[in-house]
Design a protein around this motif. Structure first.
Motif: not given
Length: 240
Positions: A212-240
């Motif tokens: 996928l190659t895409m320029v996001f203007s209208e959906h800029k916030q939505n794309i950031a939100n999708q990445m933000i949603q992944l962060l806590p899920e990744i963190a759960k996999t590396i908790i000591f």
């Protein structure tokens, strides 16, 4: 007095206190991307700002942690430390801090509207492609975190870069996890230019064309939100 590089709980706490005082412009996290000594899990976190600092952490099979700390060009701490609840709590609190910092960087850029509106009729289609991919990743990450809670051998493997790229001086977010590699760069007018690679059954990402190659203007916030949603899920996999 001879300076000792041997780790201790106090040195670990002091390093993270120092870390939080820096103003990180560029953060790098890597998890199980490389072999660290004879550890069966390895993690690295870097802060680049007014100064450079890095910590490498590895889990060993004898209930010890391997720790290596760098401040600037100096290796200040290196060696093993007994794995205790206090040490684990210190590390987990600062992994959490690192993910929060990355989240805040994404929020800051998402809340900065593009200077120009770019008409792209395929933005909604691109956003939906990313949303579906993120949902699948969240399920896979949840399986890993549940397996870790059950003391299984599963780990996540990937990397995160976030912040003002040292070379381009533009905000860049990159996440490589499992078979997907997201590259998001804020361009000169504030849009998110996005490349996504899918290695599928390939051994690595070398030589791939973007899925996928895409320029996001209208959906800029939505794309950031999708990445933000992944962060806590990744963190759960590396908790000591």
């Amino acid at each position: 007095m001879i300076f000792s590089k041997k780790p201790s709980p106090k040195k670990l706490e002091d390093f993270f206190s120092y870390w939080k005082e820096t103003d990180p412009q560029w953060i790098v996290m890597q998890f199980n991307q490389y072999a660290l000594k004879d550890c069966y899990e390895s993690y690295s976190m870097e802060f680049h700002g007014s100064s450079f600092s890095q910590i490498k952490l590895g889990k060993k099979k004898n209930d010890e942690l391997f720790i290596e700390v760098w401040k600037g060009s100096k290796n200040t701490t290196q060696g093993t430390l007994p794995y205790t609840e206090k040490v684990a709590d210190t590390i987990n609190a600062n992994i959490h801090h690192c993910f929060l910092t990355i989240r805040d960087q994404l929020i800051d850029r998402a809340n900065t509207p593009p200077k120009e509106s770019i008409l792209n009729p395929r933005e909604q289609e691109g956003h939906e492609w990313i949303r579906v991919s993120v949902d699948l990743l969240k399920k896979a990450l949840n399986e890993v975190s549940q397996a870790r809670q059950a003391k299984g051998p599963e780990v996540s493997q990937g990397l995160i870069f976030s912040g003002i790229h040292p070379n381009t001086k533009r905000f860049t977010f990159r996440l490589r996890i499992f078979n997907l590699d997201f590259e998001i760069t804020e361009d000169e007018v504030g849009c998110f230019r996005t490349l996504i690679y899918n290695k599928k059954s390939n051994e690595d990402f070398k030589g791939l064309e973007p899925s996928l190659t895409m320029v996001f203007s209208e959906h800029k916030q939505n794309i950031a939100n999708q990445m933000i949603q992944l962060l806590p899920e990744i963190a759960k996999t590396i908790i000591f």
